[in-house]
Design an enzyme around this catalytic site. Structure first.
Site, short mmCIF file in Angstrom:
data_model
loop_
_atom_site.label_atom_id
_atom_site.label_comp_id
_atom_site.label_asym_id
_atom_site.label_seq_id
_atom_site.Cartn_x
_atom_site.Cartn_y
_atom_site.Cartn_z
CB CYS A 28 -1.00 0.00 1.14
SG CYS A 28 -0.27 -0.23 2.77
CG HIS A 127 -4.53 0.50 3.94
ND1 HIS A 127 -3.98 -0.24 2.91
CD2 HIS A 127 -5.42 1.35 3.36
CE1 HIS A 127 -4.52 0.13 1.76
NE2 HIS A 127 -5.39 1.10 2.01
#
Length: 193
Positions: A28, A127
């Site tokens: 990510c 994330h």
């Protein structure tokens, strides 16, 4: 008119659909950087090299894990290679204290907790995703989305992240904007109590 001609120039260049990468493995941070610059600016190998530059270790590097999750130090170093800086947004300030015209992009980091019955375990997994103005609109470029999502109101969009203790908001700004601190509106009324 913005006092950040570099950001204005990059926003004007993009008249097509926003560049977007879908989530794969724990990459990510890589997707966030590439969506921020609206191209394939970085590869996994580039970020692995940055990890090695930071610690000198190829195996068991403290700046990434086996699936490729990279920490904030890697993002900072990658941005510096492009003459940008990462500014941590102090949640004690109001979102309205941001001078949006001088911010190139926003990066959000969300930490996850694991629940095991009544026990909540803090995870080292988190994330990353970016929000970027392209033309006149802001877009959520989260790699977990199937496609970019237009953000109707950037202040309203960022507000829940600013008060969530498991989230951090970062501003991507040019080095000049960082030096001048012109990403911030100098107003005492923009600080929360």
């Amino acid at each position: 008119m913005s006092s950040n001609p570099k950001a204005d120039e990059n926003n004007k260049k993009i008249e097509r659909s926003p560049y977007h990468e879908r989530q794969r493995q724990g990459l990510c941070a890589l997707h966030t950087l590439n969506c921020t610059f609206q191209d394939g600016a970085f590869t996994k190998k580039d970020l692995d090299n940055i990890c090695f530059e930071l610690s000198g270790k190829k195996w068991f590097n403290p700046h990434k894990n086996y699936s490729g999750f990279y920490d904030v130090n890697v993002i900072i170093s990658a941005l510096r290679k492009k003459s940008y800086s990462l500014i941590w947004f102090d949640r004690r300030k109001k979102i309205s204290s941001i001078n949006f015209s001088n911010v190139f992009s926003f990066v959000v980091n969300i930490s996850t907790n694991f629940k095991l019955c009544w026990l909540v375990l803090k995870s080292y997994w988190s994330h990353w995703f970016s929000i970027r103005q392209i033309g006149d609109n802001y877009y959520n470029l989260d790699s977990k989305l199937t496609r970019p999502q237009q953000v109707q109101n950037i202040t309203d969009f960022l507000q829940p992240y600013s008060i969530n203790p498991n989230c951090h908001i970062f501003l991507v700004v040019s080095e000049d904007v960082e030096k001048e601190k012109s990403w911030l509106i100098d107003d005492e009324s923009t600080t929360s109590d």
